[in-house]
Scaffold this active site. Sequence first.
Site, PDB file in Angstrom:
ATOM      1  N   GLY A 187       1.169  -1.073   0.400  1.00 61.85           N
ATOM      2  CA  GLY A 187       0.034   0.057  -0.144  1.00 61.85           C
ATOM      3  C   GLY A 187       0.844   1.591   0.016  1.00 61.85           C
ATOM      4  O   GLY A 187       2.063   1.748   1.028  1.00 61.85           O
ATOM      5  N   GLY A 237       0.444   4.327   1.153  1.00 59.61           N
ATOM      6  CA  GLY A 237       0.589   4.889   2.163  1.00 59.61           C
ATOM      7  C   GLY A 237       1.603   4.178   3.398  1.00 59.61           C
ATOM      8  O   GLY A 237       2.598   5.020   3.821  1.00 59.61           O
ATOM      9  N   ASN A 242       7.357  10.591 -10.771  1.00 57.40           N
ATOM     10  CA  ASN A 242       8.029   9.725 -11.568  1.00 57.40           C
ATOM     11  C   ASN A 242       7.215  10.106 -12.718  1.00 57.40           C
ATOM     12  O   ASN A 242       6.604  11.158 -12.942  1.00 57.40           O
ATOM     13  CB  ASN A 242       7.651   8.598 -11.471  1.00 57.40           C
ATOM     14  CG  ASN A 242       5.910   7.670 -12.058  1.00 57.40           C
ATOM     15  OD1 ASN A 242       5.525   8.509 -12.447  1.00 57.40           O
ATOM     16  ND2 ASN A 242       6.185   6.706 -11.385  1.00 57.40           N
ATOM     17  N   THR A 273      11.672  11.118 -10.796  1.00 50.64           N
ATOM     18  CA  THR A 273      12.238  10.860 -10.298  1.00 50.64           C
ATOM     19  C   THR A 273      12.219  10.048 -11.497  1.00 50.64           C
ATOM     20  O   THR A 273      11.091   9.831 -12.501  1.00 50.64           O
ATOM     21  CB  THR A 273      11.731   9.399  -9.509  1.00 50.64           C
ATOM     22  OG1 THR A 273      10.464   9.553  -9.728  1.00 50.64           O
ATOM     23  CG2 THR A 273      11.402   9.516  -7.944  1.00 50.64           C
ATOM     24  N   ASP A 299       7.406   4.152  -3.015  1.00 53.13           N
ATOM     25  CA  ASP A 299       7.335   4.574  -1.763  1.00 53.13           C
ATOM     26  C   ASP A 299       8.685   5.247  -1.118  1.00 53.13           C
ATOM     27  O   ASP A 299       8.152   5.789  -0.177  1.00 53.13           O
ATOM     28  CB  ASP A 299       6.460   3.687  -1.293  1.00 53.13           C
ATOM     29  CG  ASP A 299       5.363   3.230  -2.504  1.00 53.13           C
ATOM     30  OD1 ASP A 299       4.460   5.097  -2.718  1.00 53.13           O
ATOM     31  OD2 ASP A 299       5.004   2.200  -2.755  1.00 53.13           O
TER      32      ASP A 299
HETATM   33  O1  RIB Z   1       3.603   1.345  -3.746  1.00 55.30           O
HETATM   34  C1  RIB Z   1       3.569  -0.389  -4.970  1.00 55.30           C
HETATM   35  C2  RIB Z   1       2.495  -0.076  -3.669  1.00 55.30           C
HETATM   36  O2  RIB Z   1       0.994   0.098  -4.500  1.00 55.30           O
HETATM   37  C3  RIB Z   1       2.494  -1.139  -3.245  1.00 55.30           C
HETATM   38  O3  RIB Z   1       2.938  -1.988  -1.859  1.00 55.30           O
HETATM   39  C4  RIB Z   1       0.526  -2.129  -3.869  1.00 55.30           C
HETATM   40  O4  RIB Z   1      -0.206  -2.467  -2.035  1.00 55.30           O
HETATM   41  C5  RIB Z   1       0.189  -0.793  -4.491  1.00 55.30           C
HETATM   42  O5  RIB Z   1      -0.542   0.259  -3.562  1.00 55.30           O
END
Ligand code: RIB
Length: 326
Positions: free
Chosen positions: A51, A53, A196, A231, A263
């Site tokens: 996820g 977040g 990106n 990026t 992330d």
């Molecule tokens: O950015 C990567 C994430 O995107 C993954 O962990 C997946 O859950 C999606 O939300």
Amino acid sequence: MVIYISNDEMEKCKKIVVVGSTNVDLIARVSHLPEPGETIGDAEYCLSYGGKGANQAIAAARSGGHVSFISCLGDDAYADTLITSFVDSGIDVDYIQKCVRHSTGIAFIFVAENGENCIAVAPGANNLLRGERMDTILPVIKEADALVLQLEIPYESVISLIEYAHTVDTKIILNPAPAKQIPSYILEKVDILILNETEAMLIAGQSLDFSEPIGIARSLLRRVGQVVILTLGAKGSVIVSDEMEKQIPSYVVNTVDTTGAGDTFCGAFVAQWVEGVDLQDCVQFATAAAALSVTRIGAQVSIPYQKEVIEYYRLLDLQNTYEIIL
Ligand code: RIB
């Protein structure tokens, strides 16, 4: 690892709030990403946590940030494991909500041998982070130094959080992923935009030639508060603000899985930036953290702790270019 800090130390820490999604990532490792209608019979399966977040909150906390994470989980078996994992990374989980009769978000991910992926998300409880649930989190956003947002929760919630954070002078860092268009009156309230190439094209509203990335970042900066960080995957990233423009190279690593690399970059960046570290040093730290993350399979499990990033720097003999915040 559980990190304990005293009340005095807590007072001094800059506070980061991440509002966003939590998913369970169901990963199939495949030789190549399937074509429409193709079946790949020898995939390897693994379950990991992700996820956008949650990944960013974990990256910020593991990079030394004092992080509150706000997210909606289901009332399924995954929720407690996820919360334990957040606590183990040092995240304040007081504002995480378990939503009765809903399931935690699930992401279906194909990861090819070259590390590329494609993802489909069933948002589940992530879609409930809206309406009255938002009212309860406004005080923590007001108290925070930085608010970190992505676009994997309801769009209208992100928009209203940006508007609110702007009025209470909490710095806003937006990673517009998955890519969506953002109206100009909202973008101008965002202090730092980290995006990106795909996201840049969507926000610019046209296809772009990335052979001149600084020019692209500069034209996006006209619509954003303070800083644009674009990026570029293996080509590194560019930073543009009113005071500077700089291209930062990436590191050569053995790429296994790029899931969560963006992330990791965002979270690691914010943990440094909120403490007043020079922009270029923040991006170099974030680049190293993201490089380490792609050498392992899975999103959250592959996000490095600050110590590992620093050791990586030492290995590369780059420690003199980075101001270490411990
Ligand atoms: O950015 C990567 C994430 O995107 C993954 O962990 C997946 O859950 C999606 O939300």
